[in-house]
Design an enzyme around this catalytic site. Structure first.
Site, PDB file in Angstrom:
ATOM      1  N   ASP A  49       0.849  -1.199   0.000  1.00  0.00           N
ATOM      2  CA  ASP A  49       0.000   0.000   0.000  1.00  0.00           C
ATOM      3  C   ASP A  49       0.879   1.242   0.000  1.00  0.00           C
ATOM      4  OD1 ASP A  49      -2.917   1.108   0.709  1.00  0.00           O
ATOM      5  OD2 ASP A  49      -1.430   2.260   1.853  1.00  0.00           O
ATOM      6  N   TYR A  54       3.138   9.816   0.016  1.00  0.00           N
ATOM      7  CA  TYR A  54       4.182   9.160   0.826  1.00  0.00           C
ATOM      8  C   TYR A  54       5.572   9.362   0.228  1.00  0.00           C
ATOM      9  CZ  TYR A  54       0.141   6.530   2.679  1.00  0.00           C
ATOM     10  OH  TYR A  54      -1.066   6.171   3.219  1.00  0.00           O
ATOM     11  N   LYS A  79      -2.728   6.002  -4.139  1.00  0.00           N
ATOM     12  CA  LYS A  79      -3.831   6.937  -3.882  1.00  0.00           C
ATOM     13  C   LYS A  79      -3.521   8.282  -4.507  1.00  0.00           C
ATOM     14  CE  LYS A  79      -3.823   4.687   0.593  1.00  0.00           C
ATOM     15  NZ  LYS A  79      -2.429   4.547   0.988  1.00  0.00           N
ATOM     16  N   HIS A 112      -7.771   9.691  -2.010  1.00  0.00           N
ATOM     17  CA  HIS A 112      -7.151   9.609  -0.679  1.00  0.00           C
ATOM     18  C   HIS A 112      -8.046  10.148   0.454  1.00  0.00           C
ATOM     19  CE1 HIS A 112      -2.889   9.179   1.133  1.00  0.00           C
ATOM     20  NE2 HIS A 112      -3.791   8.993   2.064  1.00  0.00           N
TER      21      HIS A 112
HETATM   22  N1  LIG Z   1      -5.658   6.243   3.664  1.00  0.00           N
HETATM   23  C1  LIG Z   1      -5.108   6.996   4.581  1.00  0.00           C
HETATM   24  O1  LIG Z   1      -5.460   8.156   4.795  1.00  0.00           O
HETATM   25  C2  LIG Z   1      -4.008   6.407   5.415  1.00  0.00           C
HETATM   26  C3  LIG Z   1      -3.586   7.076   6.573  1.00  0.00           C
HETATM   27  C4  LIG Z   1      -2.557   6.500   7.315  1.00  0.00           C
HETATM   28  C5  LIG Z   1      -2.002   5.309   6.913  1.00  0.00           C
HETATM   29  N2  LIG Z   1      -2.414   4.691   5.754  1.00  0.00           N
HETATM   30  C6  LIG Z   1      -1.813   3.427   5.282  1.00  0.00           C
HETATM   31  O2  LIG Z   1      -1.983   2.450   6.313  1.00  0.00           O
HETATM   32  C7  LIG Z   1      -0.722   1.941   6.711  1.00  0.00           C
HETATM   33  C8  LIG Z   1      -0.761   1.563   8.180  1.00  0.00           C
HETATM   34  O3  LIG Z   1      -1.050   2.701   8.978  1.00  0.00           O
HETATM   35  P1  LIG Z   1       0.061   3.459   9.836  1.00  0.00           P
HETATM   36  O4  LIG Z   1       1.409   3.222   9.244  1.00  0.00           O
HETATM   37  O5  LIG Z   1      -0.358   4.859  10.004  1.00  0.00           O
HETATM   38  O6  LIG Z   1      -0.059   2.790  11.257  1.00  0.00           O
HETATM   39  P2  LIG Z   1       0.208   1.318  11.841  1.00  0.00           P
HETATM   40  O7  LIG Z   1       0.531   0.354  10.758  1.00  0.00           O
HETATM   41  O8  LIG Z   1      -0.900   1.025  12.779  1.00  0.00           O
HETATM   42  O9  LIG Z   1       1.486   1.559  12.770  1.00  0.00           O
HETATM   43  C9  LIG Z   1       2.743   1.874  12.269  1.00  0.00           C
HETATM   44  C10 LIG Z   1       3.602   2.287  13.459  1.00  0.00           C
HETATM   45  O10 LIG Z   1       3.734   1.201  14.378  1.00  0.00           O
HETATM   46  C11 LIG Z   1       5.103   0.872  14.573  1.00  0.00           C
HETATM   47  N3  LIG Z   1       5.184  -0.588  14.656  1.00  0.00           N
HETATM   48  C12 LIG Z   1       4.948  -1.498  13.684  1.00  0.00           C
HETATM   49  N4  LIG Z   1       5.057  -2.755  14.150  1.00  0.00           N
HETATM   50  C13 LIG Z   1       5.396  -2.657  15.446  1.00  0.00           C
HETATM   51  C14 LIG Z   1       5.682  -3.601  16.465  1.00  0.00           C
HETATM   52  N5  LIG Z   1       5.594  -4.904  16.251  1.00  0.00           N
HETATM   53  N6  LIG Z   1       6.037  -3.132  17.677  1.00  0.00           N
HETATM   54  C15 LIG Z   1       6.132  -1.805  17.900  1.00  0.00           C
HETATM   55  N7  LIG Z   1       5.854  -0.854  16.992  1.00  0.00           N
HETATM   56  C16 LIG Z   1       5.483  -1.274  15.769  1.00  0.00           C
HETATM   57  C17 LIG Z   1       5.829   1.437  13.370  1.00  0.00           C
HETATM   58  O11 LIG Z   1       7.151   1.798  13.713  1.00  0.00           O
HETATM   59  P3  LIG Z   1       8.425   1.168  12.944  1.00  0.00           P
HETATM   60  O12 LIG Z   1       8.294   1.539  11.499  1.00  0.00           O
HETATM   61  O13 LIG Z   1       9.558   1.823  13.637  1.00  0.00           O
HETATM   62  O14 LIG Z   1       8.354  -0.324  13.177  1.00  0.00           O
HETATM   63  C18 LIG Z   1       4.997   2.685  13.062  1.00  0.00           C
HETATM   64  O15 LIG Z   1       5.397   3.749  13.884  1.00  0.00           O
HETATM   65  C19 LIG Z   1       0.235   3.080   6.372  1.00  0.00           C
HETATM   66  O16 LIG Z   1       1.585   2.701   6.379  1.00  0.00           O
HETATM   67  C20 LIG Z   1      -0.297   3.502   5.046  1.00  0.00           C
HETATM   68  O17 LIG Z   1       0.114   2.607   4.016  1.00  0.00           O
HETATM   69  C21 LIG Z   1      -3.429   5.224   5.030  1.00  0.00           C
END
Ligand SMILES: NC(=O)c1ccc[n+]([C@@H]2O[C@H](COP(=O)([O-])OP(=O)(O)OC[C@H]3O[C@@H](n4cnc5c(N)ncnc54)[C@H](OP(=O)(O)O)[C@@H]3O)[C@@H](O)[C@H]2O)c1
Length: 274
Positions: A49, A54, A79, A112
Site C-alpha cells: 500500500d 508518501y 492513492k 485519498h
Molecule cells: N488512507 C489513509 O489516509 C491512510 C492514513 C494513514 C495510513 N495509511 C496506510 O496504512 C498503513 C498503516 O497505517 P500506519 O502506518 O499509520 O499505522 P500502523 O501500521 O498502525 O502503525 C505503524 C507504526 O507502528 C510501529 N510498529 C509497527 N510494528 C510494530 C511492532 N511490532 N512493535 C512496535 N511498533 C510497531 C511502526 O514503527 P516502525 O516503522 O519503527 O516499526 C509505526 O510507527 C500506512 O503505512 C499507510 O500505508 C493510510
C-alpha cells in the site's frame, strides 16, 4: 509459507485483493527503508500500500524489481492526493503514479480523502479503468454521506473504503454502509500507529495469547474480514506482525476490545481542512 499472506478477499467487481499487505507511510524515497519492503516481498507479502503523498513510489518500484516476483503475482495500491482531485490534475496524477512505480497498471487506486473535488477525481479514476491503467478503484476516509453521494452518480462502484480502523476506533457506521453496499473495508492504523502498547485491554490479551499487542490488533481486524496493511520500517517486525494465523480471539475477547475508550489518531474526515 504464511497462510495469512495467501488469503484473498473478493471485490464487488470479481477481482481479489490479498487481505494482508505492507503499509508504507513514512517510508520515503529518502529514508532508506528499502530493506523493509524487500523483507516483506522475500517473506511472502504480495500486497503493498502506497500513495503519492508518501513520496516512496520509486523505492517501491525498486523493491519490486529487485524481488524478481512476477508482476501479476503482486497487488499494488496507490492513492491520488488531495491537491490533485480536480479532473485534469487527477488524470495527470494517475499517469505520474504509473511512471513512478514503473508499472503498466495499478491494481487498486483510491481517492485519498473526500475533498470537495472528490467526484471529479472519481471520474478520472473511472476513465483510468476504461483505459486499462487501473484494475480496481476505491475510496479512502469516506464517511457514510460521501459513500451515499458517490453511489448515486458513479458508473463504477468503489470496491473498497480504506479508513482509520482499530480496536480503539471501530467506526461502526462506516463499516455498516460499506457492508450493505458490498464495499470491502480496509483498516489503516490497525496497530493504532504504534500506540497499541499503551492500552490495558490489549496488553491483557497479548499476555493471554502470548502474542504482541500489535498482533492482537491485527488479528482483531483479520478476524473481522478487514483488509490490513501494517507498516514497519524494521524487517523483523514486518515478518513478526503477520504471524497471526495460529490463534483466534474469542467472542468475549472481541467484546473486550470493543469496550476500549474511543480514540482517533488521524484527522477526522468530517472536520479535516483539505
Ligand atoms: N488512507 C489513509 O489516509 C491512510 C492514513 C494513514 C495510513 N495509511 C496506510 O496504512 C498503513 C498503516 O497505517 P500506519 O502506518 O499509520 O499505522 P500502523 O501500521 O498502525 O502503525 C505503524 C507504526 O507502528 C510501529 N510498529 C509497527 N510494528 C510494530 C511492532 N511490532 N512493535 C512496535 N511498533 C510497531 C511502526 O514503527 P516502525 O516503522 O519503527 O516499526 C509505526 O510507527 C500506512 O503505512 C499507510 O500505508 C493510510
Amino acid at each position: 509459507m504464511n497462510k495469512v499472506l495467501e488469503k484473498t478477499l473478493k471485490f464487488n467487481n470479481g477481482l481479489e485483493i490479498p487481505q494482508v499487505g505492507l503499509g508504507t507511510y513514512k517510508i520515503t524515497d529518502e529514508s532508506e527503508n528499502l530493506e523493509s519492503i524487500k523483507a516483506a516481498l522475500e517473506n511472502g507479502y504480495k500486497h503493498i500500500d502506497t500513495a503519492s503523498i508518501y513520496n516512496n513510489h520509486k523505492t517501491v518500484a525498486r523493491a519490486i524489481k529487485e524481488s524478481n516476483i512476477n508482476r501479476k503475482d503482486l497487488f499494488i495500491t496507490s492513492k491520488v492526493w488531495n491537491s490533485h482531485h480536480k479532473y485534469e490534475m487527477a488524470k495527470q496524477a494517475i499517469d505520474d503514479i504509473l511512471n513512478e512505480l514503473e508499472l503498466d497498471y495499478i491494481d487498486l487506486l483510491l481517492v485519498h480523502w473526500p475533498t470537495e473535488d472528490r467526484l471529479e477525481c472519481w471520474k478520472a479514476l473511472e476513465e483510468a479503468v476504461e483505459e486499462g491503467k487501473v484494475k480496481s478503484i476505491g475510496v479512502s476516509n469516506f464517511q457514510p454521506q460521501h459513500i451515499e453521494e458517490l453511489l448515486k452518480v458513479c458508473k463504477i462502484k468503489p470496491v473498497i473504503n480504506q479508513i482509520e480502523l482499530h480496536p480503539a476506533l471501530q467506526n461502526q457506521q462506516v463499516v455498516k454502509i460499506c457492508k450493505e453496499n458490498d464495499i470491502l473495508v480496509e483498516s489503516w492504523g490497525t496497530m493504532i500507529r504504534g500506540k497499541c502498547f499503551d492500552i490495558e485491554e490489549i496488553q491483557l490479551l497479548a499476555k493471554k495469547y502470548n502474542k504482541s499487542t500489535a498482533q492482537i490488533c491485527l488479528r482483531w481486524a483479520y478476524q473481522l474480514d478487514y483488509v490490513i496493511i501494517p507498516k514497519s520500517s524494521k524487517p523483523s517486525r514486518v515478518i513478526e506482525n503477520v504471524q497471526i494465523g495460529d490463534f483466534e480471539l474469542t467472542l468475549e475477547d472481541m467484546n473486550l476490545l470493543a469496550s476500549i475508550k474511543e480514540y482517533r489518531d488521524g484527522p477526522d474526515p468530517d472536520n479535516f481542512d483539505f
